[in-house]
Design an enzyme around this catalytic site. Structure first.
Site, short mmCIF file in Angstrom:
data_model
loop_
_atom_site.label_atom_id
_atom_site.label_comp_id
_atom_site.label_asym_id
_atom_site.label_seq_id
_atom_site.Cartn_x
_atom_site.Cartn_y
_atom_site.Cartn_z
N ARG A 78 0.96 -1.16 -0.02
CA ARG A 78 0.16 -0.34 0.39
C ARG A 78 0.79 1.30 -0.31
O ARG A 78 1.10 1.47 0.84
CB ARG A 78 -1.06 -0.08 1.79
CG ARG A 78 -1.90 1.48 0.91
CD ARG A 78 -3.38 1.24 0.27
NE ARG A 78 -3.99 0.01 0.57
CZ ARG A 78 -4.41 0.27 -0.62
NH1 ARG A 78 -5.02 0.50 -1.76
NH2 ARG A 78 -5.50 -1.03 -0.60
N GLN A 102 -7.84 -8.29 -8.33
CA GLN A 102 -7.84 -6.57 -8.46
C GLN A 102 -6.63 -5.83 -9.20
O GLN A 102 -5.84 -6.97 -8.02
CB GLN A 102 -8.41 -5.79 -7.24
CG GLN A 102 -7.79 -4.61 -6.99
CD GLN A 102 -9.23 -2.97 -7.39
OE1 GLN A 102 -9.68 -3.64 -8.00
NE2 GLN A 102 -9.41 -2.30 -7.05
N ARG A 107 1.64 -7.07 -9.20
CA ARG A 107 2.07 -6.75 -8.19
C ARG A 107 2.16 -7.55 -6.47
O ARG A 107 2.88 -7.26 -5.28
CB ARG A 107 1.84 -5.98 -7.17
CG ARG A 107 -0.20 -6.02 -6.99
CD ARG A 107 -1.15 -5.06 -6.70
NE ARG A 107 -2.58 -5.06 -6.49
CZ ARG A 107 -3.38 -4.35 -6.23
NH1 ARG A 107 -2.54 -2.75 -5.95
NH2 ARG A 107 -4.77 -4.65 -5.71
N HIS A 186 1.41 2.43 -10.72
CA HIS A 186 0.89 3.22 -9.23
C HIS A 186 1.44 3.91 -8.40
O HIS A 186 1.05 3.53 -7.08
CB HIS A 186 -0.35 1.53 -9.04
CG HIS A 186 -1.36 2.44 -8.12
ND1 HIS A 186 -1.59 3.53 -6.72
CD2 HIS A 186 -2.68 1.35 -7.87
CE1 HIS A 186 -3.39 2.64 -6.82
NE2 HIS A 186 -3.41 2.43 -6.95
N ASP A 230 -11.87 8.83 -8.07
CA ASP A 230 -10.84 7.76 -8.56
C ASP A 230 -11.24 8.39 -10.20
O ASP A 230 -12.73 8.27 -10.62
CB ASP A 230 -11.98 6.57 -8.29
CG ASP A 230 -10.99 5.89 -8.66
OD1 ASP A 230 -10.20 5.93 -9.07
OD2 ASP A 230 -11.15 4.16 -8.06
N GLU A 292 -1.61 8.28 -11.16
CA GLU A 292 -0.82 6.68 -12.80
C GLU A 292 -1.10 6.58 -13.31
O GLU A 292 -2.45 6.73 -14.72
CB GLU A 292 -2.19 5.54 -11.70
CG GLU A 292 -2.49 5.61 -10.44
CD GLU A 292 -3.26 5.11 -9.47
OE1 GLU A 292 -3.99 4.48 -10.22
OE2 GLU A 292 -3.99 5.41 -8.13
C1 BG6 Z 1 -7.01 2.93 -7.95
C2 BG6 Z 1 -8.16 2.63 -8.70
O1 BG6 Z 1 -5.24 2.47 -9.33
O2 BG6 Z 1 -6.53 1.61 -7.50
C3 BG6 Z 1 -8.89 2.10 -7.81
O3 BG6 Z 1 -8.60 3.70 -9.53
C4 BG6 Z 1 -8.97 1.77 -6.38
O4 BG6 Z 1 -9.70 2.06 -7.95
C5 BG6 Z 1 -7.52 1.68 -6.04
O5 BG6 Z 1 -9.37 2.06 -5.25
C6 BG6 Z 1 -6.51 0.88 -5.08
O6 BG6 Z 1 -6.56 -0.66 -5.85
P1 BG6 Z 1 -6.48 -1.34 -4.23
O7 BG6 Z 1 -6.20 -2.52 -5.02
O8 BG6 Z 1 -4.84 -1.08 -4.67
O9 BG6 Z 1 -6.96 -1.24 -2.94
#
Ligand code: BG6
Length: 316
Positions: A78, A102, A107, A186, A230, A292
């Site tokens: 994170r 997701q 990653r 990201h 977002d 990003e």
């Molecule tokens: C962003 C997305 O790139 O990443 C968001 O547009 C998302 O929708 C965010 O909430 C964080 O994603 P994650 O999977 O790292 O919690």
């Protein structure tokens, strides 16, 4: 003293090599860090090839990393710069990637450190270093392979110079059939106060507003962040027009892209941050903005044996 005409003379001092970037592998072979002679540094976790730190010559951290980020390989990191591949978010309607978690598997996979190269430098102030990382279908565990059964390789290069940080991704299709993918860098940028931020370079650009029913809208002027944000922008000026984060009217980050047509702007704000377990401190959303660079609106099709290359350079 006898004067000897052919007396040996002292050799002229050979100038020493200028100081070189230092590269270290630490934490049980799980992190690679580099420090330039001029003082800038970067750290990359092999888990996800995630950049977890980028500091300027004064030691000031430029990236936001959650206090609760897991750096032990049990979870995507994170903060820093995680790499999203081969799907952005989830894509339940896209058959080939619908089973992936997701933001894909890159990653959450262990990458290989392929080596470093340093630039020729005339002096300590212009030395730079490039760190290369690789991930291929051959390195994936069977469970992940079964979710996305393509034969591919990724080379991710992280280049630190005294002026900027560049990240470059090359995706190669080593298989016999085409595949489709999305890719995104990201980047969590560290800022002092989200209330004082404006993002420029996105004027007149279309964006998909993910917090407003995925409607397509057009940006008018600079972007201010006043709530959960977002958005997937496709900047009207193209990749070479910098997306600039200004704080109190002063440019603090400039992001220039190469062959990455989209830019996601993300800030979770209060409620979303509260619901993200590894987002700490909870008011940390005030100190970060994700800019990003990627190719995530639609899909990139890569034919057998073809390669795709995309990059970003962040400076201040
Ligand atoms: C962003 C997305 O790139 O990443 C968001 O547009 C998302 O929708 C965010 O909430 C964080 O994603 P994650 O999977 O790292 O919690």
């Amino acid at each position: 003293m006898v004067d000897r005409p052919n007396r040996p003379v002292a050799l002229a001092t050979t100038p020493g090599l200028p100081p070189q970037p230092q590269v270290n592998i630490s934490h049980g072979n799980s992190r690679v860090s580099a420090v330039l002679p001029s003082g800038e540094s970067v750290e990359v976790l092999l888990h996800g090839a995630t950049i977890t730190s980028w500091k300027d010559r004064f030691g000031t951290q430029k990236l936001w990393l959650s206090d609760a980020a897991k750096l032990d390989g049990t979870k995507a990191v994170r903060g820093g710069i995680p790499l999203v591949f081969p799907v952005f978010g989830t894509a339940p309607d896209h058959a080939a990637t619908s089973k992936l978690p997701q933001h894909g598997f890159a990653r959450n996979s262990r990458w290989e450190f392929l080596g470093k190269s340093s630039s020729e430098s005339a002096g300590p102030s212009d030395a730079s270093v490039k760190l290369d990382f690789g991930l291929s279908s051959a390195n994936l565990d069977d469970q992940v392979k079964s979710l996305w059964p393509y034969t591919f390789s990724l080379i991710y290069s992280v280049t630190l110079t005294p002026e900027n940080l560049s990240t470059n991704i090359v995706v190669t299709n080593d298989g016999n059939e085409p595949f489709e993918f999305q890719v995104l860098l990201h980047t969590y940028l560290r800022i002092k106060d989200i209330a004082k931020i404006q993002v420029t370079g996105l004027d007149n650009s279309e964006y998909v507003d993910k917090v407003d029913g995925a409607q397509t809208k057009t940006q008018a002027g600079a972007v201010s962040i006043t709530g959960e944000t977002d958005r997937v922008y496709t900047p009207a000026g193209g990749p070479s027009v910098p997306v600039v984060v200004e704080e109190d009217g002063e440019a603090v980050f400039r992001v220039v892209r190469d062959n990455l047509k989209d830019v996601v702007v993300w800030n979770p704000w209060t409620d979303k941050a509260a619901g993200i377990g590894d987002f700490e401190p909870k008011d940390g959303y005030k100190n970060m903005i994700c800019i990003e660079a990627g190719s995530v609106n639609g899909w990139v099709t890569l034919d057998s044996k073809d390669a795709f290359e995309g990059a970003q350079t962040i400076s201040d």
